[in-house]
Design a protein around this motif. Structure first.
Motif, PDB file in Angstrom:
ATOM      1  N   ALA A 253      -0.470   8.455   0.730  1.00  0.00           N
ATOM      2  CA  ALA A 253      -0.154   7.386  -0.214  1.00  0.00           C
ATOM      3  C   ALA A 253       0.505   7.974  -1.441  1.00  0.00           C
ATOM      4  N   GLU A 254       1.353   7.169  -2.065  1.00  0.00           N
ATOM      5  CA  GLU A 254       2.018   7.640  -3.275  1.00  0.00           C
ATOM      6  C   GLU A 254       1.973   6.600  -4.380  1.00  0.00           C
ATOM      7  N   VAL A 255       2.078   7.098  -5.599  1.00  0.00           N
ATOM      8  CA  VAL A 255       2.130   6.258  -6.791  1.00  0.00           C
ATOM      9  C   VAL A 255       3.401   6.618  -7.527  1.00  0.00           C
ATOM     10  N   ASP A 256       4.204   5.598  -7.842  1.00  0.00           N
ATOM     11  CA  ASP A 256       5.474   5.871  -8.542  1.00  0.00           C
ATOM     12  C   ASP A 256       6.308   6.927  -7.830  1.00  0.00           C
ATOM     13  N   GLY A 257       6.314   6.887  -6.505  1.00  0.00           N
ATOM     14  CA  GLY A 257       7.104   7.841  -5.734  1.00  0.00           C
ATOM     15  C   GLY A 257       6.502   9.241  -5.663  1.00  0.00           C
TER      16      GLY A 257
ATOM     17  N   LYS B 208      -2.587  13.101   0.834  1.00  0.00           N
ATOM     18  CA  LYS B 208      -1.733  13.862   1.759  1.00  0.00           C
ATOM     19  C   LYS B 208      -2.500  14.205   3.027  1.00  0.00           C
ATOM     20  N   GLY B 209      -2.658  13.199   3.882  1.00  0.00           N
ATOM     21  CA  GLY B 209      -3.315  13.456   5.159  1.00  0.00           C
ATOM     22  C   GLY B 209      -4.828  13.433   5.055  1.00  0.00           C
ATOM     23  N   LEU B 210      -5.337  12.407   4.398  1.00  0.00           N
ATOM     24  CA  LEU B 210      -6.788  12.307   4.190  1.00  0.00           C
ATOM     25  C   LEU B 210      -7.461  11.601   5.366  1.00  0.00           C
ATOM     26  N   SER B 211      -8.477  12.236   5.924  1.00  0.00           N
ATOM     27  CA  SER B 211      -9.252  11.641   7.008  1.00  0.00           C
ATOM     28  C   SER B 211     -10.724  11.620   6.627  1.00  0.00           C
TER      29      SER B 211
ATOM     30  N   TYR C 140      -8.488   3.001  -4.980  1.00  0.00           N
ATOM     31  CA  TYR C 140      -7.490   1.955  -5.242  1.00  0.00           C
ATOM     32  C   TYR C 140      -6.716   1.601  -3.973  1.00  0.00           C
ATOM     33  N   VAL C 141      -6.336   2.622  -3.214  1.00  0.00           N
ATOM     34  CA  VAL C 141      -5.577   2.373  -1.979  1.00  0.00           C
ATOM     35  C   VAL C 141      -6.427   1.540  -1.013  1.00  0.00           C
TER      36      VAL C 141
ATOM     37  N   PRO D  54      -2.008  -3.036  -6.253  1.00  0.00           N
ATOM     38  CA  PRO D  54      -0.547  -2.967  -6.266  1.00  0.00           C
ATOM     39  C   PRO D  54      -0.075  -1.671  -6.915  1.00  0.00           C
ATOM     40  N   GLY D  55       1.048  -1.134  -6.408  1.00  0.00           N
ATOM     41  CA  GLY D  55       1.586   0.102  -6.980  1.00  0.00           C
ATOM     42  C   GLY D  55       1.138   1.343  -6.232  1.00  0.00           C
ATOM     43  N   TYR D  56       0.116   1.197  -5.381  1.00  0.00           N
ATOM     44  CA  TYR D  56      -0.366   2.335  -4.599  1.00  0.00           C
ATOM     45  C   TYR D  56       0.132   2.159  -3.173  1.00  0.00           C
ATOM     46  N   GLU D  57       1.189   2.890  -2.837  1.00  0.00           N
ATOM     47  CA  GLU D  57       1.890   2.629  -1.578  1.00  0.00           C
ATOM     48  C   GLU D  57       1.452   3.579  -0.473  1.00  0.00           C
ATOM     49  N   VAL D  58       1.014   2.979   0.637  1.00  0.00           N
ATOM     50  CA  VAL D  58       0.630   3.786   1.797  1.00  0.00           C
ATOM     51  C   VAL D  58       1.895   4.171   2.546  1.00  0.00           C
ATOM     52  N   THR D  59       2.068   5.463   2.772  1.00  0.00           N
ATOM     53  CA  THR D  59       3.274   5.939   3.446  1.00  0.00           C
ATOM     54  C   THR D  59       2.980   6.508   4.833  1.00  0.00           C
ATOM     55  N   GLY D  60       1.688   6.556   5.191  1.00  0.00           N
ATOM     56  CA  GLY D  60       1.360   7.028   6.529  1.00  0.00           C
ATOM     57  C   GLY D  60      -0.126   6.982   6.791  1.00  0.00           C
TER      58      GLY D  60
END
Ligand SMILES: Nc1ncnc2c1ncn2[C@@H]1O[C@H](COP(=O)(O)OP(=O)(O)O)[C@@H](O)[C@H]1O
Ligand SMILES: [Mg+2]
Length: 248
Positions: free
Chosen positions: A10-14, A19-22, A46-47, A52-58
């Motif tokens: 997940a990313e915030v503001d790009g 980073k690969g949390l399980s 938050y994720v 809002p603003g916390y974007e899941v990328t994978g």
């Protein structure tokens, strides 16, 4: 299994934060996450809450058999997810009782349940407030406005008791509490959540909280992922030796 997180990114503001949390949590378990400042602990909560603003990328997160990330925040709450915040928000102009009754009945409606009547709700609220040592006067005041740090955390536990979630993610619930308030809040967590089928994820820096709310598993979150997991003894090891040493 109540929560299964796999390879979450997940990313915030790009900026990539997770980073690969399980992480997997079974029903009935208490887990603690510890880790250095800026590791991504609050970001994780938050994720999962859908802020809002916390974007899941994978990656993925399954909650009680549902795709958590596909749900809106209010649907996640209705499904039984509760987030306690490191910094509880103040809501001027909205009383605690108003706020809680609306929240509870909105969740009940989404679950196809009848709304609670005013009388039934007040009885429920009074019971929870009494247990946490908050007066009904406090419950009638605007949400958290002018509350001390300890009162805000007690108030969050009143909210949790009324909402009665399946999984509570509590972000530094112990921060800013004096010894007595820590005990009261911890007892609240145990009373509300130490029940069959309910689970807790405690985010904390200190063993103190874990003396009261005993975790089944402890994880170290560093640089956006879980780098080490163990039993309750891991928290003691961290306190003794520091994150850098243990998570190296
Ligand atoms: N809204 C935001 N905008 C930019 N960066 C953020 C934002 N929120 C968090 N971050 C960054 O994400 C990282 C993780 O923060 P956080 O999840 O709060 O860490 P922790 O709770 O473990 O101390 C930090 O580097 C922080 O600066
Ligand atoms: Mg934090």
């Amino acid at each position: 299994m109540i929560l299964k997180i796999e390879n979450l990114n997940a990313e915030v503001d790009g900026k990539p934060i997770l980073k690969g949390l399980s992480l997997s949590i079974n029903a009935g378990e208490v887990h603690a996450i510890m880790g250095p400042n800026g590791a991504g602990k609050s970001t994780l909560s938050y994720v999962l809450g859908g802020r809002p603003g916390y974007e899941v990328t994978g990656g993925s997160a399954t909650f009680d058999g549902q795709d958590l990330l596909a749900l809106d925040p209010h649907e996640r709450a209705a499904a039984g997810l509760f987030l306690g915040f490191q910094y509880p928000v103040e809501i001027p102009g909205v009383s605690n009782v108003q706020f809680l009754r609306e929240a509870l009945n909105a969740q009940r409606k989404l679950r196809g349940e009848e709304p609670l009547s005013g009388g039934d709700f007040l009885r429920l609220a009074r019971g929870q407030a009494d247990a946490l040592g908050l007066s009904m006067d406090m419950l009638k005041r605007p949400v958290n406005v002018g509350f001390s740090g300890g009162e805000k955390k007690r108030n969050e536990m009143v909210q949790m008791g009324i909402i009665d979630p399946k999984l509570a993610i509590l972000d530094e619930t112990d921060s800013g509490l004096d010894i007595d308030a820590l005990r009261v809040v911890s007892e609240g967590i145990n009373r509300i959540m130490r029940k069959p089928g309910k689970s807790v994820l405690l985010i904390t820096h200190y063993q103190r909280l874990l003396d009261y709310v005993k975790p089944d598993f402890v994880h170290v979150l560093a640089a956006g992922r879980i780098v080490k997991s163990g039993g309750p003894e891991l928290a003691l090891e961290l306190e003794r030796e520091g994150y850098a040493q243990v998570a190296a």
